[in-house]
Design a protein around this motif. Structure first.
Motif, PDB file in Angstrom:
ATOM      1  N   ALA A  55     -14.153  26.804  -5.821  1.00 16.48           N
ATOM      2  CA  ALA A  55     -14.605  27.042  -7.196  1.00 16.48           C
ATOM      3  C   ALA A  55     -16.101  27.331  -7.212  1.00 16.48           C
ATOM      4  CB  ALA A  55     -14.274  25.846  -8.085  1.00 16.48           C
ATOM      5  N   LEU A  56     -16.860  26.545  -6.454  1.00  9.93           N
ATOM      6  CA  LEU A  56     -18.314  26.757  -6.392  1.00  9.93           C
ATOM      7  C   LEU A  56     -18.664  28.039  -5.647  1.00  9.93           C
ATOM      8  CD1 LEU A  56     -19.307  23.054  -5.864  1.00  9.93           C
ATOM      9  CD2 LEU A  56     -19.924  24.478  -7.834  1.00  9.93           C
ATOM     10  N   LYS A  57     -17.890  28.378  -4.626  1.00  8.37           N
ATOM     11  CA  LYS A  57     -18.107  29.651  -3.923  1.00  8.37           C
ATOM     12  C   LYS A  57     -17.858  30.818  -4.882  1.00  8.37           C
ATOM     13  CE  LYS A  57     -16.376  32.475  -0.132  1.00  8.37           C
ATOM     14  NZ  LYS A  57     -15.378  32.637   0.923  1.00  8.37           N
ATOM     15  N   ASN A  58     -16.795  30.729  -5.667  1.00  9.70           N
ATOM     16  CA  ASN A  58     -16.487  31.785  -6.636  1.00  9.70           C
ATOM     17  C   ASN A  58     -17.575  31.872  -7.704  1.00  9.70           C
ATOM     18  OD1 ASN A  58     -14.104  32.353  -5.260  1.00  9.70           O
ATOM     19  ND2 ASN A  58     -12.887  30.977  -6.532  1.00  9.70           N
ATOM     20  N   TYR A  93     -20.071  19.127  -4.839  1.00  7.53           N
ATOM     21  CA  TYR A  93     -20.999  19.660  -5.835  1.00  7.53           C
ATOM     22  C   TYR A  93     -22.444  19.475  -5.369  1.00  7.53           C
ATOM     23  CZ  TYR A  93     -23.048  20.112 -10.583  1.00  7.53           C
ATOM     24  OH  TYR A  93     -23.776  20.485 -11.681  1.00  7.53           O
ATOM     25  N   ALA A  94     -22.760  18.302  -4.845  1.00  8.39           N
ATOM     26  CA  ALA A  94     -24.120  18.012  -4.377  1.00  8.39           C
ATOM     27  C   ALA A  94     -24.530  18.921  -3.224  1.00  8.39           C
ATOM     28  CB  ALA A  94     -24.236  16.548  -3.960  1.00  8.39           C
ATOM     29  N   SER A  95     -23.582  19.358  -2.420  1.00  9.12           N
ATOM     30  CA  SER A  95     -23.911  20.258  -1.307  1.00  9.12           C
ATOM     31  C   SER A  95     -24.191  21.680  -1.795  1.00  9.12           C
ATOM     32  CB  SER A  95     -22.785  20.268  -0.267  1.00  9.12           C
ATOM     33  OG  SER A  95     -21.646  20.943  -0.762  1.00  9.12           O
ATOM     34  N   PHE A  96     -23.750  22.012  -2.995  1.00  3.85           N
ATOM     35  CA  PHE A  96     -23.991  23.337  -3.576  1.00  3.85           C
ATOM     36  C   PHE A  96     -25.297  23.371  -4.356  1.00  3.85           C
ATOM     37  CE2 PHE A  96     -23.297  26.670  -6.807  1.00  3.85           C
ATOM     38  CZ  PHE A  96     -22.929  27.731  -5.999  1.00  3.85           C
ATOM     39  N   PHE A  97     -25.538  22.350  -5.154  1.00  6.35           N
ATOM     40  CA  PHE A  97     -26.754  22.270  -5.964  1.00  6.35           C
ATOM     41  C   PHE A  97     -27.753  21.359  -5.253  1.00  6.35           C
ATOM     42  CE2 PHE A  97     -23.508  23.360  -9.148  1.00  6.35           C
ATOM     43  CZ  PHE A  97     -24.085  24.509  -9.671  1.00  6.35           C
ATOM     44  N   PRO A 103     -28.708  21.079 -12.178  1.00  7.61           N
ATOM     45  CA  PRO A 103     -28.406  21.395 -13.568  1.00  7.61           C
ATOM     46  C   PRO A 103     -27.920  20.167 -14.338  1.00  7.61           C
ATOM     47  CG  PRO A 103     -26.702  22.272 -12.112  1.00  7.61           C
ATOM     48  CD  PRO A 103     -27.787  21.723 -11.242  1.00  7.61           C
ATOM     49  N   ALA A 104     -28.051  20.221 -15.652  1.00 10.40           N
ATOM     50  CA  ALA A 104     -27.401  19.237 -16.503  1.00 10.40           C
ATOM     51  C   ALA A 104     -25.891  19.424 -16.307  1.00 10.40           C
ATOM     52  CB  ALA A 104     -27.789  19.476 -17.959  1.00 10.40           C
ATOM     53  N   ARG A 105     -25.129  18.332 -16.478  1.00 10.01           N
ATOM     54  CA  ARG A 105     -23.697  18.444 -16.201  1.00 10.01           C
ATOM     55  C   ARG A 105     -22.888  17.501 -17.071  1.00 10.01           C
ATOM     56  NH1 ARG A 105     -21.363  16.524 -10.473  1.00 10.01           N
ATOM     57  NH2 ARG A 105     -21.466  14.499 -11.484  1.00 10.01           N
ATOM     58  N   SER A 106     -21.738  17.974 -17.457  1.00 14.87           N
ATOM     59  CA  SER A 106     -20.714  17.136 -18.073  1.00 14.87           C
ATOM     60  C   SER A 106     -19.516  17.163 -17.141  1.00 14.87           C
ATOM     61  CB  SER A 106     -20.279  17.686 -19.429  1.00 14.87           C
ATOM     62  OG  SER A 106     -21.364  17.743 -20.312  1.00 14.87           O
ATOM     63  N   CYS A 107     -18.785  16.055 -17.096  1.00 17.04           N
ATOM     64  CA  CYS A 107     -17.570  15.991 -16.287  1.00 17.04           C
ATOM     65  C   CYS A 107     -16.516  15.265 -17.108  1.00 17.04           C
ATOM     66  CB  CYS A 107     -17.835  15.259 -14.975  1.00 17.04           C
ATOM     67  SG  CYS A 107     -16.376  15.169 -13.906  1.00 17.04           S
ATOM     68  N   VAL A 108     -15.378  15.914 -17.293  1.00 16.49           N
ATOM     69  CA  VAL A 108     -14.321  15.328 -18.103  1.00 16.49           C
ATOM     70  C   VAL A 108     -12.971  15.447 -17.402  1.00 16.49           C
ATOM     71  CG1 VAL A 108     -15.486  15.736 -20.309  1.00 16.49           C
ATOM     72  CG2 VAL A 108     -13.983  17.476 -19.382  1.00 16.49           C
ATOM     73  N   GLN A 109     -12.121  14.485 -17.693  1.00 12.27           N
ATOM     74  CA  GLN A 109     -10.739  14.562 -17.231  1.00 12.27           C
ATOM     75  C   GLN A 109      -9.932  15.282 -18.303  1.00 12.27           C
ATOM     76  OE1 GLN A 109      -8.827  11.069 -15.507  1.00 12.27           O
ATOM     77  NE2 GLN A 109      -7.013  11.488 -16.746  1.00 12.27           N
ATOM     78  N   VAL A 110      -9.082  16.192 -17.860  1.00 11.51           N
ATOM     79  CA  VAL A 110      -8.214  16.931 -18.769  1.00 11.51           C
ATOM     80  C   VAL A 110      -6.757  16.711 -18.357  1.00 11.51           C
ATOM     81  CG1 VAL A 110      -9.960  18.669 -19.326  1.00 11.51           C
ATOM     82  CG2 VAL A 110      -8.443  19.046 -17.392  1.00 11.51           C
TER      83      VAL A 110
END
Length: 127
Positions: A55-58, A93-97, A103-110
Motif C-alpha cells: 500500500a505504501l509502495k503504491n 509505516y515507520a520504515s516508509f516515513f 505526517p499527522a495521522r489517523s488510524c481507525v478500525q473498519v
C-alpha cells in the motif's frame, strides 16, 4: 473555484471504481486509499505487513508521478480491518516515513475494506 487535475500512473494499481488515484488541487495532492495490491497481478499480498508495505509502495508511486516524496505528505489515514494489526502496520509505516517530521495521522478500525484487504492507506501531500 480551485482548478483540479486527475493524477494517474501505471506504476500503481488502477482504481477499482469510479474514482481517481489522486487529485491535484490548491497546492495539494489528495491520494485515494491504497491497498496492498500487486499492480501487475491485481492480487492482495498474503498478510498485513506485506499489504501495508505494498500500500505504501503504491502510494509512493503516485507521489513520485508528481515529483513528490513521502516527505511531502502532511496527513495520512490508515484503515485497519483489525486494530490488533496496529503494531505490525505501524512498524512498516515507520520504515516508509523516516523524516524528522512525520505526517499527522489517523488510524481507525473498519468493518470491511475493498477486496477483503486488511489495511488501506490514504494521504494528502503538498507541493
Amino acid at each position: 473555484m480551485t482548478e483540479k487535475k486527475q493524477v494517474f500512473t501505471e506504476a500503481a494499481p488502477k482504481p477499482i471504481g469510479p474514482y481517481s488515484q489522486a487529485v491535484k488541487a490548491g497546492g495539494a495532492l489528495y491520494v485515494s486509499g491504497q491497498l496492498g495490491v500487486d499492480r501487475t497481478t491485481g492480487e492482495l499480498a498474503p498478510d498485513v505487513r506485506e499489504q501495508a508495505a505494498l500500500a505504501l509502495k503504491n502510494l509512493g508511486a503516485i507521489l513520485e508521478s508528481e515529483k513528490l516524496s513521502c516527505s511531502s505528505v502532511v496527513k495520512t489515514t490508515v484503515f485497519l480491518a483489525s486494530l490488533e494489526d496496529f503494531a505490525a502496520v505501524n512498524e512498516v509505516y515507520a520504515s516508509f516515513f523516516t523524516g524528522s517530521t512525520p505526517p499527522a495521522r489517523s488510524c481507525v478500525q473498519v468493518s470491511k475494506l475493498p477486496k477483503g484487504a486488511l489495511v488501506e492507506i490514504e494521504a494528502v501531500a503538498v507541493y
